[in-house]
Design a protein around this motif. Sequence first.
Motif, PDB file in Angstrom:
ATOM      1  N   PRO A 205       0.823  -1.217   0.000  1.00 41.13           N
ATOM      2  CA  PRO A 205       0.000   0.000   0.000  1.00 41.13           C
ATOM      3  C   PRO A 205       0.856   1.266   0.000  1.00 41.13           C
ATOM      4  O   PRO A 205       1.774   1.412   0.809  1.00 41.13           O
ATOM      5  CB  PRO A 205      -0.804  -0.122   1.305  1.00 41.13           C
ATOM      6  CG  PRO A 205      -0.774  -1.576   1.649  1.00 41.13           C
ATOM      7  CD  PRO A 205       0.544  -2.076   1.158  1.00 41.13           C
ATOM      8  N   GLY A 206       0.561   2.148  -0.954  1.00 33.70           N
ATOM      9  CA  GLY A 206       1.202   3.458  -0.979  1.00 33.70           C
ATOM     10  C   GLY A 206       2.669   3.459  -1.305  1.00 33.70           C
ATOM     11  O   GLY A 206       3.346   4.485  -1.134  1.00 33.70           O
ATOM     12  N   ALA A 207       3.213   2.340  -1.793  1.00 33.13           N
ATOM     13  CA  ALA A 207       4.662   2.265  -2.017  1.00 33.13           C
ATOM     14  C   ALA A 207       5.068   2.611  -3.443  1.00 33.13           C
ATOM     15  O   ALA A 207       6.258   2.635  -3.758  1.00 33.13           O
ATOM     16  CB  ALA A 207       5.164   0.863  -1.680  1.00 33.13           C
ATOM     17  N   GLY A 208       4.101   2.884  -4.293  1.00 34.34           N
ATOM     18  CA  GLY A 208       4.410   3.189  -5.681  1.00 34.34           C
ATOM     19  C   GLY A 208       4.623   4.677  -5.909  1.00 34.34           C
ATOM     20  O   GLY A 208       4.556   5.478  -4.978  1.00 34.34           O
ATOM     21  N   PRO A 209       4.900   5.072  -7.155  1.00 33.94           N
ATOM     22  CA  PRO A 209       5.084   6.492  -7.488  1.00 33.94           C
ATOM     23  C   PRO A 209       3.864   7.315  -7.075  1.00 33.94           C
ATOM     24  O   PRO A 209       2.728   6.913  -7.299  1.00 33.94           O
ATOM     25  CB  PRO A 209       5.241   6.469  -9.018  1.00 33.94           C
ATOM     26  CG  PRO A 209       5.724   5.082  -9.329  1.00 33.94           C
ATOM     27  CD  PRO A 209       5.067   4.196  -8.316  1.00 33.94           C
TER      28      PRO A 209
END
Length: 311
Positions: free
Chosen positions: A81-85
Amino acid sequence: MSLLLLDTASLYFRAFHGVPDSLRSPQGEPVNAVRGLLDTIAFLVTEHRPDRLVACWDVDWRPAWRVEAIPSYKAHRVAQPGAGPGGADVEEVPETLVPQIAVIADVLAALGIARVGAPGYEADDVIGTLTTRAVATGTGPVTVMTGDRDLFQLVDDAAGVRVLYPARGVRDPDVVDQARLAEKYGVADGDAYADMAVLRGDPSDGLPGVPGIGEKTAARLLADFGSLEALLAARDAGDARLTKTQRQRLLDAADYLAVAPAVVRVARDIPLPDADDALPHAPADPEALQALTERWGLRSSVQRVLTAMAR
């Protein structure tokens, strides 16, 4: 000016799971998804002879606007969760597939095959928009190749839009037209399929649907009332054609039904980058293609694509 649209992610996932990972580069890395996708493209171009070809791309596999409407949308596929660009969720993708996706993008570019995606949207939305544009400008017919039933909503015989669905494999796909929708799902056209999908839901996408209303009941209700909009109007009016139980189920799911159509239906008018979608007859960058072919051991698959394009 026939147009072939590829739901690229669904096809490379299918290739990854269907082609042995014993297919390796000279350095030993798996290239089964790359090889499988290229062989699929070669077959489709040979079989269907499109004038135009677009590999539609998932720039955002789980758009925030869909999640805001239905938080469970694809939630079970989130790996980080939330770890992408930009704080985007990262999709759960097999470790050995991840590096192959970049190779696919590079090979498509070297071949000169258009690859189109849009920030904030899924490949389905790209396909919906390109299909709508082709129909509006009379530059069809349109064939969509996908392993995702969601795109059955685009089927429209009058507009020349059909879907190829590889239920038995890429080389023997179901040809989904309105007759097939009526036979398999009991709905008249792509619009009715989308309405049915809202009611039925789809666990694979985290869409709950209306509890107690499955696919067959949804199809019957839509046949009786004509559309989801008309069905909900009948619910609100206390139409006697709805049983007490059916009406209550639709009332209990009112919050879901208020937002689900916008989530289930593909976008039809998103901004897309300019791209030359003409089927190339020779590679756009022969030197880059040669380097990629040698680096990743793709000679036979790339040659099949080049032969198909040259015809």
